[in-house]
Design an enzyme around this catalytic site. Structure first.
Site, PDB file in Angstrom:
ATOM      1  N   ASN A   9       1.069  -1.362  -0.372  1.00 51.49           N
ATOM      2  CA  ASN A   9       0.129   0.114   0.136  1.00 51.49           C
ATOM      3  C   ASN A   9       0.951   0.796   0.080  1.00 51.49           C
ATOM      4  O   ASN A   9       0.253   2.564  -0.636  1.00 51.49           O
ATOM      5  CB  ASN A   9      -1.247  -0.203   1.176  1.00 51.49           C
ATOM      6  N   SER A  10       1.907   1.078   0.237  1.00 55.00           N
ATOM      7  CA  SER A  10       2.922   2.554   1.168  1.00 55.00           C
ATOM      8  C   SER A  10       4.097   2.012  -0.582  1.00 55.00           C
ATOM      9  O   SER A  10       4.682   3.500  -0.953  1.00 55.00           O
ATOM     10  CB  SER A  10       3.438   2.507   1.899  1.00 55.00           C
ATOM     11  N   ARG A  11       4.437   0.744  -0.449  1.00 58.68           N
ATOM     12  CA  ARG A  11       5.817   0.612  -0.809  1.00 58.68           C
ATOM     13  C   ARG A  11       5.731  -0.167  -2.480  1.00 58.68           C
ATOM     14  O   ARG A  11       5.074  -1.092  -1.941  1.00 58.68           O
ATOM     15  CB  ARG A  11       7.203   0.572  -0.095  1.00 58.68           C
ATOM     16  N   ILE A  12       7.018  -0.289  -2.899  1.00 56.02           N
ATOM     17  CA  ILE A  12       7.082  -1.147  -3.930  1.00 56.02           C
ATOM     18  C   ILE A  12       8.740  -2.049  -4.012  1.00 56.02           C
ATOM     19  O   ILE A  12       8.998  -1.329  -4.320  1.00 56.02           O
ATOM     20  CB  ILE A  12       6.680  -1.114  -5.454  1.00 56.02           C
ATOM     21  N   LYS A  13       8.458  -3.085  -3.358  1.00 50.52           N
ATOM     22  CA  LYS A  13       9.808  -3.387  -3.190  1.00 50.52           C
ATOM     23  C   LYS A  13      10.452  -5.008  -4.422  1.00 50.52           C
ATOM     24  O   LYS A  13       8.884  -5.423  -4.836  1.00 50.52           O
ATOM     25  CB  LYS A  13      10.635  -4.412  -2.238  1.00 50.52           C
ATOM     26  N   GLY A  98      -5.836 -11.991   1.911  1.00 44.67           N
ATOM     27  CA  GLY A  98      -4.839 -11.268   0.897  1.00 44.67           C
ATOM     28  C   GLY A  98      -4.083 -11.864   0.563  1.00 44.67           C
ATOM     29  O   GLY A  98      -3.214 -12.521   1.087  1.00 44.67           O
ATOM     30  N   ASP A 100      -0.446 -11.257  -0.036  1.00 41.69           N
ATOM     31  CA  ASP A 100       0.347 -11.033   0.904  1.00 41.69           C
ATOM     32  C   ASP A 100       1.058 -12.156   2.135  1.00 41.69           C
ATOM     33  O   ASP A 100       1.669 -12.007   2.203  1.00 41.69           O
ATOM     34  CB  ASP A 100       0.690  -9.643   0.853  1.00 41.69           C
ATOM     35  N   ASP A 121       2.872  -9.534  10.484  1.00 41.78           N
ATOM     36  CA  ASP A 121       3.446  -8.301   9.038  1.00 41.78           C
ATOM     37  C   ASP A 121       2.730  -7.187   9.331  1.00 41.78           C
ATOM     38  O   ASP A 121       1.265  -6.753  10.078  1.00 41.78           O
ATOM     39  CB  ASP A 121       2.161  -8.780   7.597  1.00 41.78           C
TER      40      ASP A 121
END
Length: 249
Positions: A9-13, A98, A100, A121
């Site tokens: 939701n905030s970062r893409i790794k 989810g 994830d 998490d």
């Protein structure tokens, strides 16, 4: 080579296991993702792209375009499926779990195949999932994440403006508005950790000690909050994508 991508939701790794290249971009800087990857690896050697996305359909569509690198690469998005040889999901409607959380459990099951596991998490939401030694998902918990909870409180407190809430190891009464918020939120999460301990302790007798695995951006506070040893792994979702890739071969 395979490219693995975790779009939260905030970062893409991202991670390329074969050469151990990895990186992270802010989700709002999605247009920079392909360029960053291409600056680190030879994209002509990529054979496949696997993605976990919990950021919504519009981001998924953007990722599909970005990560094809104009080469018609197969960009495959992970979808929850059950049962698998190492994990059976507890949800009656598995598509509501989810992806994830599911991938994190796959990664933990691969690492601890014979142990009862609790997977926490600490991201925009704090999730906890419990998996038996036999790979049966018993279910879990979801509560607002640290910063999500803080923003909800700040939105109704006009005289306090804080970008990031820092929790305390042991709570005590606060002496100003900010301190009261961080002490209160710390106490709430301490209660969550205690409930996780209680659930683990109340489960069936085991031959091996349970594995408590913590991931997510606010993982550091939760790591010290548990009284039992904790395994910290910030890349569980990416590792879960790799496990899924092996399972589907």
């Amino acid at each position: 080579m395979k490219l693995l991508v975790d779009a939260g939701n905030s970062r893409i790794k991202w991670w390329v296991p074969e050469c151990q290249a990895h990186g992270v971009v802010d989700r709002l800087a999605l247009d920079d993702l392909a360029g960053e990857i291409a600056a680190v690896i030879d994209i002509s050697k990529l054979s496949s792209v696997r993605v976990s996305c919990v950021a919504g359909k519009s981001i998924e569509t953007q990722l599909r375009g970005e990560l094809g690198f104009a080469r018609d690469l197969d960009v495959k998005f992970a979808r929850v499926s059950s049962p698998l040889p190492i994990l059976t999901v507890a949800y009656r409607e598995i598509h509501r779990l989810g992806v994830d959380r599911w991938l994190a459990m796959l990664a933990v099951r691969e690492k601890f195949p014979d142990r009862f596991c609790a997977v926490l998490d600490a991201g925009s939401a704090v999730t906890v999932d419990f998996v038996t030694e036999a790979g049966v998902h018993e279910g879990g918990m979801i509560v607002p994440g640290v910063q999500t909870m803080a923003r909800a409180l700040w939105s109704n407190t006009s005289d306090v403006a804080v970008e990031r809430l820092e929790l305390v190891p042991r709570w005590c009464p606060g002496v100003d508005t900010y301190d009261c918020v961080r002490q209160g939120v710390s106490a709430l999460y301490t209660g969550l950790v205690n409930e996780v301990h209680s659930y683990i302790d109340g489960s069936a007798e085991r031959h091996l000690s349970p594995a408590i695995v913590v991931t997510g951006g606010d993982r550091h506070w939760f790591t010290q909050a548990f009284s039992s040893p904790v395994v910290v792994d910030p890349h569980l979702v990416l590792k879960g994508l790799l496990v899924l890739d092996e399972l589907e071969k």
